[in-house]
Design an enzyme around this catalytic site. Structure first.
Site: not given
Ligand code: GAR
Length: 202
Positions: A16-18, A94-95, A110, A112, A153, A182
């Protein structure tokens, strides 16, 4: 005047750093939105812990406990209940089910940890991405923020930043360098979406 704040829902699977970077940006007044909820497939995720410590609704929802359709309906229930303006995937491994994508088309983004379309797709998450980049002797990697569609993606690219990795001697060193970027980039891109400066529509 009572202006409604832009609400984001964050999906995260891991440390959870983002998520933390988004929270920091909000607290520092650099990102003008509120986090409506944090959702994770992983009951032990750092992301849920961070959410609880900030009194943000922390929701554990794992497909393992449900039949596929019930899982998807439960996920939609959460989204209908909290009504986020934007869904932010921050290390969600997860998708996102197609039923959810259809319902929230062009409202899911998202981040990436590579320069898509290279090093994306099924299985390309976390350290796997950096290992593939390292093993290909790339001189640069980067960060991509993109719209989420039915395929891993592959949605519209909203922002990319290149990172020189010639000084990195392992996948872990690449990961560390990319993650730092990021943390700066994701809140900035979200703020541009809040301000209407970036459009998610193709
Ligand atoms: C981040 O590097 C993110 O870009 C990546 O997982 C990490 C999560 O870290 N996401 C993917 O690989 C998605 N395909 P965090 O939990 O500390 O934010």
């Amino acid at each position: 005047m009572n202006l409604k704040r832009f609400r984001i829902g964050v999906f995260a699977s891991g440390r959870g750093s983002n998520l933390q970077a988004i929270i920091d940006a909000i607290e520092q007044g650099e990102l003008n939105c509120e986090i409506a909820f944090v959702l994770s497939n992983n009951s032990n995720s750092g992301a849920l812990e961070i959410a609880r410590s900030k009194n943000i609704p922390a929701i554990h929802l794992s497909e393992k406990k449900y039949h596929k359709e019930n899982f998807e309906l439960s996920l939609i229930d959460v989204l209908e209940n909290y009504k986020p303006d934007l869904i932010v995937l921050a290390g969600y491994m997860k998708l996102v089910p197609s039923m959810v994508i259809e319902r929230f088309r062009n409202k899911i983004i998202n981040i990436h940890p590579a320069l898509l379309p290279k090093y994306g797709g099924k299985g390309m998450f976390g350290i796997n991405v950096h290992r593939a980049v390292f093993e290909s002797n790339e001189k640069e990697s980067g960060v991509t923020v993109h719209v989420v569609n039915e395929k891993y993606d592959e949605g519209k690219i909203l922002y990319q930043e290149k990172i020189d990795i010639t000084d990195c001697n392992s996948p872990e060193e690449i990961a560390q360098k990319v993650l730092k970027v990021e943390h700066r980039v994701y809140p900035q891109v979200i703020q541009k979406i809040v301000d209407g400066k970036i459009s998610l529509v193709d």
